[in-house]
Structures are given as C-alpha cells and as structure tokens.
Design a protein around this motif. Sequence first.
Motif, PDB file in Angstrom:
ATOM      1  N   UNK A 185       0.846  -1.408   0.089  1.00 37.42           N
ATOM      2  CA  UNK A 185      -0.497   0.109   0.330  1.00 37.42           C
ATOM      3  C   UNK A 185       1.004   1.335   0.045  1.00 37.42           C
ATOM      4  N   UNK A 186       2.077   1.615   0.833  1.00 42.94           N
ATOM      5  CA  UNK A 186       2.973   2.156   1.237  1.00 42.94           C
ATOM      6  C   UNK A 186       3.591   2.582  -0.698  1.00 42.94           C
ATOM      7  N   UNK A 187       3.804   1.554  -1.284  1.00 40.49           N
ATOM      8  CA  UNK A 187       4.406   1.592  -2.572  1.00 40.49           C
ATOM      9  C   UNK A 187       3.893   2.581  -3.253  1.00 40.49           C
ATOM     10  N   UNK A 188       1.847   1.381  -3.916  1.00 42.78           N
ATOM     11  CA  UNK A 188       1.333   2.297  -4.329  1.00 42.78           C
ATOM     12  C   UNK A 188       1.196   3.286  -4.182  1.00 42.78           C
ATOM     13  N   UNK A 189       0.801   4.257  -2.619  1.00 46.56           N
ATOM     14  CA  UNK A 189       1.132   5.671  -3.002  1.00 46.56           C
ATOM     15  C   UNK A 189       1.450   6.305  -2.954  1.00 46.56           C
ATOM     16  N   UNK A 190       2.990   5.633  -2.619  1.00 43.73           N
ATOM     17  CA  UNK A 190       4.585   7.047  -3.415  1.00 43.73           C
ATOM     18  C   UNK A 190       4.150   6.742  -5.399  1.00 43.73           C
ATOM     19  N   UNK A 191       3.895   5.377  -5.566  1.00 43.66           N
ATOM     20  CA  UNK A 191       3.672   5.355  -6.929  1.00 43.66           C
ATOM     21  C   UNK A 191       2.642   6.510  -7.687  1.00 43.66           C
TER      22      UNK A 191
END
Lengths: 235, 245
Positions: free
Chosen positions: B194-200
């Motif tokens: 989720x953190x990766x998806x949001x940052x990307x």
Amino acid sequence: MVQILTRFFVSCRDSRWLQRHRFHRIICFMTTVSASLAPMSVKTAALALVPLGVLLNLGIGTIVHLLKLPLFVDAVGTILITLLIGWRWGAVTGVLSFLVGGLLVNPVLPWFSATQATIAIVAGIMASKGWFRSLPRTIVVGILIGICAAIVSAPVIIWLFGGITGSGSGFITSFLLASGKKIVESVILTGLSCEPIDKTLQCLLVFWLVKSLPERFRTKLAPLGYLRQNTTANA
Amino acid sequence: MRNWIPEERGRILAAIVAAAGTVFVRDHLALALLWLASILILWCQGELRSAIHFLWRIWLPLASGLAIVWGLIVRGSPEYPDARGIPIGLDYAAITSLRIAALASVFQATLLPLRGFQRVHFWSRLGLPPSAVAGIISIFDLWPEFVRRVDQVVAARCARGLMTDRRLITRVRQIPFAFRTLFLSSLDSSMDRAVRWQSERLPERLVKAAASRGGSGSISGSFAWITLAICWVAFAFRHHLILNP
C-alpha cells in the motif's frame, strides 16, 4: 517534514529529466523509504487493510471448509478492520467481501451484504466504547453482534431462501418447521441459537489477533481506528 | 457483438431491474426464462464453467434440501398456511430454487465477464475513488495467492505434527493458529504494498489508464439490456396474473 520530503522525492522522480538520469533508481528508492516513514493516512491504511480484510473473510471460510467445520466464520475481517481503521471501512470490507465472494465463491453471498454492514456498525459502536478491551466484554460484544446479525439476515433467509440456506443451521430450521413452528419463528430462533456462538468465536479470534499485533503496526494504526480505546488493558 | 455489450451503468441498472423483479415474481416460467437468458449471456461471454460450478456445488444441494424440507417434512407452503400436501410443498421449493438460481445467474452475468481494465473502468464509473478501485482490483489478483497460502499453512501444521488426528476438537484448535500465521504474514506484505502504491500514485494511474482505453460497452447495448429486463418483469407479472386472476 517526512511528508514534505516524500513530495519532493515524488516530484523529482516524476520529472522527465531525472527519469533519463542514472540517479533515478536512487530517487525511486528514497521515495519509497520516505513514504514508509511518513505517518500512515487512512487512505493508505484502507488500501492495505480492506483487501486483506476481504481476503481474511473469504480465506477463513476456506480454512473452515478445508477443516470441514459446521461454522460460518465469515466476518473476522470485517470486525478486525472495524477495530483497526473504523466502522466505515469495516462496512466497506464486509460488503466488498460478499460482492467479491459472490464472484469467486458463491453468487448468493451478495444478498447478505446488509448483515456484514450491520456487523461493522455494531462492532464499531462497541469498540468506540472500549468493549474489546477484555475477554468477558468481547464475549458480550460477540453475543450482541450475533443477535443483530440474526435479525438482519432473517428477512433474506425467509424471503429469498425459503428458510434453508444450505448451511448446517438449515437442519435446526427444518427441525423447528417439522415441529409445527412458522417459518419466521423457525428462522429467527435458528439465527438466535447459531449466530451468537459463531460471532462470539469470531470476536474472540479478533481479540486474540489484535493482542498479537506487532507494536510497529499498533503505533501506526492507533490514531486511525479504535485500537487506543481497546488495547490499554493489554499493553 | 460489441454493440450488444452494455455500458457499466446500463449493466448495473438492468441487473437491478431483473433482481428486483425476481424477488417479487412467483411464476415458474418467468423465473426459468430469466435463468436461461442469464446462462445464455454467460455462455456467450465464455463464463459457463462458473455457472455450472455454482449449479453443481451450491444450487443442487440447496434445491434438494428445500424439496425435502417443504415437500416431505412440512408438506405445505408458508405462502398458503391453510393448504397442505406434498405437491404444494414441492411447488414452493421449486419456486424458491428457481429464484435462487435466477438471482445468482443474473449476478454472475452482470459482473463475471468483466476482465482486467474493464473491471477498473466498471468500478471507477460507478463513482468509487481510485484507491478503492485499486483495492478491489487487487483482491481478484491476490485471491489465488491467498488460497495457496491457506493450503500451505494447513499443510505446514499437519507436517509439523500439530494435527495428530482428525477429530473435530483438534481441527477446531487449528483455526486461531492457522489464522494468526496467515494474518501476520499478509499484513506485513500488504502494508508495504500500500505504501509503495501510494508513493507511486498507482491507483490514480490505474484509473487513468482504464479511462484512456475506454469502456467495453455501448449505449445501444445498455438500452437493449434495460429494455429486455423491463420486458421480462412485465411478462412475469402479466403471466402470473393470467394464471392467478
């Protein structure tokens, strides 16, 4: 500060000039690191937890099916997500579980979506008052959720399914019908006898899971849901 | 063929009309017609396997149970409390079974044929925010992996000798341990994701990509589906009134 840094890294990463540069990979890595250090927003937590809750709702059903147990255990994810990030997301998890479950597992599940939403609302109200703090209180919540779930699902079972849903509780309904009780009485009595046991078991499972939650997750999720009200005694 | 596929909102509206009609209709022929039409749609879109799976694994035991309870045990119908007899009970069981089959097939015909970007487009056109759409889409992709992990957890507990016998109590005791392992391992990976998806900004990019590709349906298709659903409801009530004036 971390959020400003994240925004800076994201804008650097998205710039065309840097994308051609060899430092772009480092910038991407820094973006991910700074994003993971930033305090978690409800949006990010929901993006992580709602699919997980849905999978738990459906997955535990698979475990129960594999172990051939006479239980439903299909709302653990709903109760857990309610506790972690609030009743709205809990309700979203429950409704989505049954919509997706309708496509992947059983197409009659979506008709019980209102039951899942009710479970999330009742669990949310009780959790906001700290009723998941101790074991006896959790049992009371389980019984209450079970009673509400039985009442909400009864019209669907009576109107659409003719009283028999194909689960183990159908035997109790048919026994009551055979003994001369009316369909409404039979379904409600069956629900009231089965659902509180099932939901209490699920609430206990959630209580145990929240207790075994690693500290880093607890710290991250505490401002979002009802963890603060319910973990003071356990911490 | 593309002209006959409805848009997202047309698809949902037609399904709601058909489902609402199904709940109130008390006619064998009308329910059977809707069921067959939904099966035909599923067949045309290559999803007949799911329909057969449902009929064989879920509907058949359910229908048998209804027939036994209402036809053989109760020998009556809750709709006509004064009338008694096996045919009345069997009739009620048949109507209920047909209704369940029709509702399930309508649901399957509405959502099951959507694939990949069509799914993204469908959910975003219904007004859901990008992060919610990304969440829903990820469920479909994570489900097979999750089922595999469930199998692994149960198999690992058996291999470690933690399930020494197949008694009910031993099986019940496995639930919390299997569940905890499953939950904690999945929580870690889903948080990172989720953190990766949001940052990307993946959710926004996903919805944009689906929007640029456009939906799979047409307005004429939506119109045809909604008209068919309304016609079926009208036929069902008319047929029922002719039989029961």
